[in-house]
Design a protein around this motif. Structure first.
Motif, PDB file in Angstrom:
ATOM      1  N   LEU A   1       0.793  -1.227  -0.090  1.00 32.61           N
ATOM      2  CA  LEU A   1       0.015  -0.083  -0.050  1.00 32.61           C
ATOM      3  C   LEU A   1       0.537   1.159   0.109  1.00 32.61           C
ATOM      4  CD1 LEU A   1      -2.845  -0.912   2.408  1.00 32.61           C
ATOM      5  CD2 LEU A   1      -2.968  -0.294   0.041  1.00 32.61           C
ATOM      6  N   SER A   2       2.020   1.186   0.611  1.00 35.55           N
ATOM      7  CA  SER A   2       2.993   2.393   0.622  1.00 35.55           C
ATOM      8  C   SER A   2       3.379   2.840  -0.501  1.00 35.55           C
ATOM      9  CB  SER A   2       4.121   2.059   1.719  1.00 35.55           C
ATOM     10  OG  SER A   2       4.953   1.409   1.108  1.00 35.55           O
ATOM     11  N   THR A   3       3.788   1.704  -1.570  1.00 34.58           N
ATOM     12  CA  THR A   3       4.320   1.794  -2.910  1.00 34.58           C
ATOM     13  C   THR A   3       3.283   1.967  -3.886  1.00 34.58           C
ATOM     14  OG1 THR A   3       4.556  -0.619  -3.136  1.00 34.58           O
ATOM     15  CG2 THR A   3       6.560   0.719  -2.247  1.00 34.58           C
ATOM     16  N   ALA A   4       1.999   1.616  -3.587  1.00 36.48           N
ATOM     17  CA  ALA A   4       0.887   1.653  -4.672  1.00 36.48           C
ATOM     18  C   ALA A   4       0.894   3.290  -5.573  1.00 36.48           C
ATOM     19  CB  ALA A   4      -0.412   1.182  -4.172  1.00 36.48           C
ATOM     20  N   PRO A   5       0.804   4.043  -4.844  1.00 33.69           N
ATOM     21  CA  PRO A   5       0.800   5.514  -5.349  1.00 33.69           C
ATOM     22  C   PRO A   5       1.941   5.676  -6.579  1.00 33.69           C
ATOM     23  CG  PRO A   5       0.356   5.822  -3.185  1.00 33.69           C
ATOM     24  CD  PRO A   5       0.987   4.381  -3.204  1.00 33.69           C
ATOM     25  N   THR A   6       2.947   5.086  -6.336  1.00 31.08           N
ATOM     26  CA  THR A   6       4.137   5.019  -7.379  1.00 31.08           C
ATOM     27  C   THR A   6       3.569   4.635  -8.668  1.00 31.08           C
ATOM     28  OG1 THR A   6       5.819   4.455  -5.791  1.00 31.08           O
ATOM     29  CG2 THR A   6       6.349   4.188  -7.773  1.00 31.08           C
ATOM     30  N   TYR A   7       2.607   3.589  -8.920  1.00 27.84           N
ATOM     31  CA  TYR A   7       2.398   2.938 -10.039  1.00 27.84           C
ATOM     32  C   TYR A   7       1.185   3.772 -10.771  1.00 27.84           C
ATOM     33  CZ  TYR A   7       5.722  -0.176  -8.468  1.00 27.84           C
ATOM     34  OH  TYR A   7       7.143  -0.598  -7.938  1.00 27.84           O
ATOM     35  N   GLN A   8       0.266   4.485 -10.044  1.00 26.02           N
ATOM     36  CA  GLN A   8      -0.884   5.086 -10.350  1.00 26.02           C
ATOM     37  C   GLN A   8      -0.321   6.182 -11.432  1.00 26.02           C
ATOM     38  OE1 GLN A   8      -2.458   6.284  -6.382  1.00 26.02           O
ATOM     39  NE2 GLN A   8      -4.377   5.067  -6.822  1.00 26.02           N
ATOM     40  N   GLY A   9      -1.218   6.019 -12.520  1.00 27.81           N
ATOM     41  CA  GLY A   9      -0.923   7.159 -13.676  1.00 27.81           C
ATOM     42  C   GLY A   9       0.291   6.644 -14.377  1.00 27.81           C
ATOM     43  N   ALA A  10       1.003   5.647 -13.992  1.00 28.83           N
ATOM     44  CA  ALA A  10       2.031   5.030 -15.019  1.00 28.83           C
ATOM     45  C   ALA A  10       1.701   4.930 -16.373  1.00 28.83           C
ATOM     46  CB  ALA A  10       2.855   4.056 -14.467  1.00 28.83           C
ATOM     47  N   ALA A  11       2.548   5.570 -17.225  1.00 26.50           N
ATOM     48  CA  ALA A  11       2.292   5.640 -18.751  1.00 26.50           C
ATOM     49  C   ALA A  11       2.240   4.221 -19.222  1.00 26.50           C
ATOM     50  CB  ALA A  11       2.939   6.278 -19.378  1.00 26.50           C
ATOM     51  N   GLY A  12       0.854   3.713 -19.825  1.00 20.65           N
ATOM     52  CA  GLY A  12       1.005   2.295 -20.244  1.00 20.65           C
ATOM     53  C   GLY A  12       0.348   1.331 -19.446  1.00 20.65           C
ATOM     54  N   LEU A  13       0.533   1.487 -18.333  1.00 20.79           N
ATOM     55  CA  LEU A  13       0.176   0.546 -17.153  1.00 20.79           C
ATOM     56  C   LEU A  13      -1.299   0.687 -16.942  1.00 20.79           C
ATOM     57  CD1 LEU A  13       1.030  -1.805 -14.982  1.00 20.79           C
ATOM     58  CD2 LEU A  13       1.453   0.125 -13.463  1.00 20.79           C
ATOM     59  N   PHE A  14      -1.909  -0.688 -17.145  1.00 20.80           N
ATOM     60  CA  PHE A  14      -3.586  -0.288 -16.882  1.00 20.80           C
ATOM     61  C   PHE A  14      -3.825  -1.336 -15.643  1.00 20.80           C
ATOM     62  CE2 PHE A  14      -3.052  -3.188 -20.578  1.00 20.80           C
ATOM     63  CZ  PHE A  14      -3.903  -4.272 -20.267  1.00 20.80           C
ATOM     64  N   ARG A  15      -3.030  -2.350 -15.322  1.00 18.74           N
ATOM     65  CA  ARG A  15      -3.017  -2.832 -13.850  1.00 18.74           C
ATOM     66  C   ARG A  15      -1.999  -3.718 -13.439  1.00 18.74           C
ATOM     67  NH1 ARG A  15      -7.860  -6.475 -14.976  1.00 18.74           N
ATOM     68  NH2 ARG A  15      -8.888  -4.927 -14.158  1.00 18.74           N
TER      69      ARG A  15
END
Length: 104
Positions: free
Chosen positions: A24-38
């Motif tokens: 949960l502490s690292t999840a925001p790192t991946y939100q909005g990453a270009a091309g990543l949908f899940r």
């Protein structure tokens, strides 16, 4: 679709609760990453291996995220080096949508 699977062997096993907190502490790192949908975070039953399963639009977008900086972040956070494996996914079965999708 490209699926990337990351894994790293932890120096010490962690519990599911510890993993959940870390993830949960690292999840925001991946939100909005270009091309990543899940992204699915994963933890082995014995707590010795953690990682992620990432669903990407393209390998180029995945490789842009899995940079030396990302590897350093993982090394600092988990105390180990990650591996990254790429897979092409030409067909997807979605039981919720009751559909089969292809990349064409």
């Amino acid at each position: 679709m490209i699926i990337a699977v990351t894994a790293f062997t932890l120096p010490n096993p962690i519990t599911r609760e510890e993993a959940r907190s870390i993830f949960l502490s690292t999840a925001p790192t991946y939100q909005g990453a270009a091309g990543l949908f899940r992204k699915h975070y994963v933890l082995s039953e014995d707590g010795k291996t953690a990682g992620g399963i990432y669903f990407w639009n393209s390998k180029q977008e995945a490789e842009a995220l899995f940079s030396d900086a990302w590897r350093g972040f993982v090394r600092e956070k988990y105390g180990t080096d990650p591996t990254v494996s790429y897979f092409d996914s030409p067909v997807l079965v979605d039981n919720e949508a009751q559909q089969v999708f292809t990349d064409e």
